[in-house]
Design a protein around this motif. Structure first.
Motif, mmCIF file in Angstrom:
data_model
loop_
_atom_site.group_PDB
_atom_site.id
_atom_site.type_symbol
_atom_site.label_atom_id
_atom_site.label_comp_id
_atom_site.label_asym_id
_atom_site.label_seq_id
_atom_site.Cartn_x
_atom_site.Cartn_y
_atom_site.Cartn_z
ATOM 1 N N ALA A 1 24.562 -22.773 44.694
ATOM 2 C CA ALA A 1 23.456 -22.864 45.103
ATOM 3 C C ALA A 1 22.182 -23.482 43.950
ATOM 4 N N LEU A 2 22.528 -23.439 43.208
ATOM 5 C CA LEU A 2 21.771 -23.964 41.925
ATOM 6 C C LEU A 2 22.087 -26.015 41.519
ATOM 7 N N ILE A 3 23.121 -25.626 42.206
ATOM 8 C CA ILE A 3 23.674 -26.958 42.156
ATOM 9 C C ILE A 3 22.863 -27.676 43.463
ATOM 10 N N GLU A 4 23.491 -26.819 44.521
ATOM 11 C CA GLU A 4 22.331 -27.712 45.614
ATOM 12 C C GLU A 4 21.013 -28.395 45.244
ATOM 13 N N GLN A 5 20.611 -27.146 44.825
ATOM 14 C CA GLN A 5 19.096 -27.241 45.010
ATOM 15 C C GLN A 5 18.723 -28.714 43.370
ATOM 16 N N GLU A 6 19.536 -28.591 42.694
ATOM 17 C CA GLU A 6 19.078 -30.496 41.531
ATOM 18 C C GLU A 6 18.903 -31.121 42.490
ATOM 19 N N ILE A 7 20.345 -31.006 43.748
ATOM 20 C CA ILE A 7 20.702 -32.267 44.362
ATOM 21 C C ILE A 7 19.822 -32.430 45.407
ATOM 22 N N GLU A 8 19.401 -31.988 45.391
ATOM 23 C CA GLU A 8 17.803 -32.339 45.918
ATOM 24 C C GLU A 8 16.588 -32.339 45.494
ATOM 25 N N LYS A 9 16.779 -31.875 44.374
ATOM 26 C CA LYS A 9 15.587 -32.469 43.952
ATOM 27 C C LYS A 9 15.371 -33.423 43.023
ATOM 28 N N ALA A 10 17.099 -34.348 42.873
ATOM 29 C CA ALA A 10 17.327 -35.399 42.141
ATOM 30 C C ALA A 10 17.019 -36.191 43.238
#
Length: 210
Positions: free
Chosen positions: A70-79
């Motif tokens: 979930a953390l990675i999905e969040q950071e990909i969206e921010k990127a």
């Protein structure tokens, strides 16, 4: 469900959402410091104000791997959001090429600095969660370089930038900025950091424009 029950469920749902986000934020910091395997569920609970060892963590995530995903999905969206801002400046034909490139470089460096913990996580979690980390690397490195290359291709066609392979130019820029950022992390920012950054950006602009 009655109107009263709906009203009563909303605060609880909102509270769970806030706790879930706190767990994501704490997970990023702790995983970056210790690696995913080095962090216990109790530590995560304690970090967000839950009773350590209570099992409250599992109301939000089935395990640490799910938290990491979930953390990675969040950071990909921010990127992707940050990349859209960079691309918007580069693709705007009304934006002077010097200003567009300068903005891109500054946004890239700002993004790297804002994601120091995430970059540390990349290094620590690669052995235990290779598939997830590969997705994150793709979003932050490969996709970013490809996006910049497409924007450079448009600028080259308009005659704003040097006639060269846009993918090579994008790789040159991304590698240079990441190297500059890495040196800052290893040795600290120098006293003349602002002047040094401006000089670096000015030099890259001069290399890229006609």
């Amino acid at each position: 469900m009655t109107a009263r029950r709906l009203a009563n469920s909303r605060p609880a749902s909102k509270s769970r959402g806030k706790t879930r986000q706190k767990l994501l934020d704490a997970g990023l910091v702790l995983f970056a410091q210790k690696g995913v395997e080095g962090v216990t569920v109790s530590e995560l609970e304690e970090a967000v104000g839950l009773k350590a060892g209570s099992g409250s963590f599992y109301r939000h995530f089935p395990d640490k791997g799910a938290l990491l995903e979930a953390l990675i999905e969040q950071e990909i969206e921010k990127a992707q959001t940050r990349r859209a801002r960079e691309q918007g400046a580069l693709d705007d034909p009304g934006q002077d090429v010097r200003e567009a490139l300068t903005l891109q470089f500054r946004l890239t460096l700002r993004g790297l600095r804002e994601n120091t913990a995430l970059i540390n996580l990349l290094n620590r979690a690669a052995d235990h969660f290779p598939a997830l980390i590969s997705r994150l690397r793709a979003a932050f490195v490969l996709d970013a370089t490809e996006t910049v290359a497409r924007s450079y291709a448009g600028r080259i066609q308009r005659g704003d930038m040097v006639s060269a392979d846009p993918a090579v130019l994008a790789t040159l820029v991304q590698s240079t900025l990441f190297g500059y950022f890495s040196a800052e992390q290893a040795f600290g920012r120098p006293a003349n950091a602002e002047a040094a950054e401006t000089a670096l950006i000015d030099t890259l602009v001069k290399i890229l424009i006609r």
